[in-house]
Design a protein around this motif. Structure first.
Motif, mmCIF file in Angstrom:
data_model
loop_
_atom_site.group_PDB
_atom_site.id
_atom_site.type_symbol
_atom_site.label_atom_id
_atom_site.label_comp_id
_atom_site.label_asym_id
_atom_site.label_seq_id
_atom_site.Cartn_x
_atom_site.Cartn_y
_atom_site.Cartn_z
ATOM 1 N N MET A 22 -6.235 6.356 -2.230
ATOM 2 C CA MET A 22 -5.265 5.724 -1.328
ATOM 3 C C MET A 22 -5.924 5.316 -0.007
ATOM 4 O O MET A 22 -5.577 4.293 0.586
ATOM 5 N N ALA A 23 -6.894 6.118 0.440
ATOM 6 C CA ALA A 23 -7.653 5.729 1.629
ATOM 7 C C ALA A 23 -8.433 4.445 1.360
ATOM 8 O O ALA A 23 -8.496 3.540 2.206
ATOM 9 N N ALA A 24 -9.028 4.356 0.161
ATOM 10 C CA ALA A 24 -9.759 3.142 -0.210
ATOM 11 C C ALA A 24 -8.808 1.945 -0.301
ATOM 12 O O ALA A 24 -9.164 0.828 0.110
ATOM 13 N N HIS A 27 -3.713 4.222 -14.184
ATOM 14 C CA HIS A 27 -4.360 3.885 -12.916
ATOM 15 C C HIS A 27 -3.659 4.547 -11.726
ATOM 16 O O HIS A 27 -4.266 4.730 -10.668
ATOM 17 N N LEU A 28 -2.382 4.870 -11.895
ATOM 18 C CA LEU A 28 -1.591 5.397 -10.787
ATOM 19 C C LEU A 28 -1.656 6.919 -10.684
ATOM 20 O O LEU A 28 -1.560 7.479 -9.597
ATOM 21 N N LEU A 49 1.652 9.116 -5.930
ATOM 22 C CA LEU A 49 1.780 10.533 -5.576
ATOM 23 C C LEU A 49 2.792 11.232 -6.477
ATOM 24 O O LEU A 49 2.545 12.341 -6.978
ATOM 25 N N VAL A 50 3.932 10.587 -6.708
ATOM 26 C CA VAL A 50 4.970 11.170 -7.567
ATOM 27 C C VAL A 50 4.433 11.391 -8.982
ATOM 28 O O VAL A 50 4.603 12.463 -9.568
ATOM 29 N N LEU A 51 3.766 10.377 -9.544
ATOM 30 C CA LEU A 51 3.224 10.507 -10.899
ATOM 31 C C LEU A 51 2.157 11.593 -10.972
ATOM 32 O O LEU A 51 2.082 12.345 -11.948
ATOM 33 N N VAL A 90 0.833 -1.202 0.000
ATOM 34 C CA VAL A 90 0.000 0.000 0.000
ATOM 35 C C VAL A 90 0.870 1.255 0.000
ATOM 36 O O VAL A 90 0.617 2.204 -0.752
ATOM 37 N N ALA A 91 1.907 1.259 0.839
ATOM 38 C CA ALA A 91 2.794 2.414 0.921
ATOM 39 C C ALA A 91 3.538 2.630 -0.392
ATOM 40 O O ALA A 91 3.702 3.771 -0.851
ATOM 41 N N GLY A 92 4.000 1.540 -0.999
ATOM 42 C CA GLY A 92 4.726 1.643 -2.256
ATOM 43 C C GLY A 92 3.853 2.206 -3.374
ATOM 44 O O GLY A 92 4.266 3.108 -4.116
ATOM 45 N N ILE A 93 2.639 1.683 -3.494
ATOM 46 C CA ILE A 93 1.714 2.175 -4.522
ATOM 47 C C ILE A 93 1.363 3.639 -4.270
ATOM 48 O O ILE A 93 1.324 4.455 -5.200
#
Length: 199
Positions: A68-70, A55-56, A23-25, A15-18
């Motif tokens: 990200m909360a979901a 998707h990111l 966020l960066v993208l 989750v943290a990695g995604i």
């Protein structure tokens, strides 16, 4: 004990990695001329990375936070689904299935951004997995998913979400992602059964 801790930690590493990559993208997208969002014409011209990156990347920080909360909720509800190498393959497959499904089934959709289609696929996989262990709870989860999809397709959509995102919620992605998740679960269950019944 160590193995048990890994099972708890692993979903949150994913989750943290995604979340970090997304966020960066999302922050880079405006300066790079919409290089990462899914665009049907661009994909057909060879920019196939958009099948995943679409998707990111997100429309804005509110959109990113909501998804990200979901995703974090998925980690709480279905920790085994987001555990280990199979989770990475699941996510990759859902990205491809959702994007390709939209290309084929909804060719009028020119572009989209966001993880929500994949999230609906994850929920479908999680609900079906729970159903195989706890039938009643699994049916409740699957019923909630079907109700939401039906409301989105035939109802008025989700005005609060649209207000936060600042764009139309792509309910088609939710539908295709959920169906993709169901297909993924059925196919993976079939092959696991074949492997268990093999020599």
């Amino acid at each position: 004990m160590r193995q048990h801790q890994n099972k708890i930690i692993s979903p949150w590493v994913l989750v943290a990695g995604i979340s970090a990559v997304s966020l960066v993208l999302t922050l880079m997208e405006e300066n790079l001329g919409e290089l990462f969002r899914y665009e049907r014409k661009a994909v057909l011209q060879g920019e196939i990375w958009r099948l995943i990156s679409g998707h990111l990347v997100h429309a804005n920080l509110a959109h990113w936070l909501m998804n990200m909360a979901a995703l974090a909720v998925m980690g709480l509800l279905f920790p085994t689904v987001l555990h280990g190498g199979r989770a990475a393959m699941l996510l990759f497959s859902l990205c491809l299935m959702t994007a390709l499904g939209l290309m084929v089934l909804f060719p009028q959709l020119e572009w989209f951004v966001g993880l929500s289609g994949v999230l609906h696929g994850l929920f479908a996989v999680g609900a079906l997995q729970v159903m195989s262990v706890e039938s009643k709870r699994g049916w409740v989860l699957l019923g909630l998913l079907i109700f939401k999809l039906t409301y989105e397709q035939f109802g008025a959509g989700l005005p609060a979400s649209q207000s936060l995102v600042g764009m139309r919620v792509i309910s088609e992605a939710h539908l295709v992602g959920a169906v993709g998740g169901m297909i993924y679960w059925l196919v993976s269950r079939f092959f696991r059964g074949q492997k268990n019944n093999g020599p």
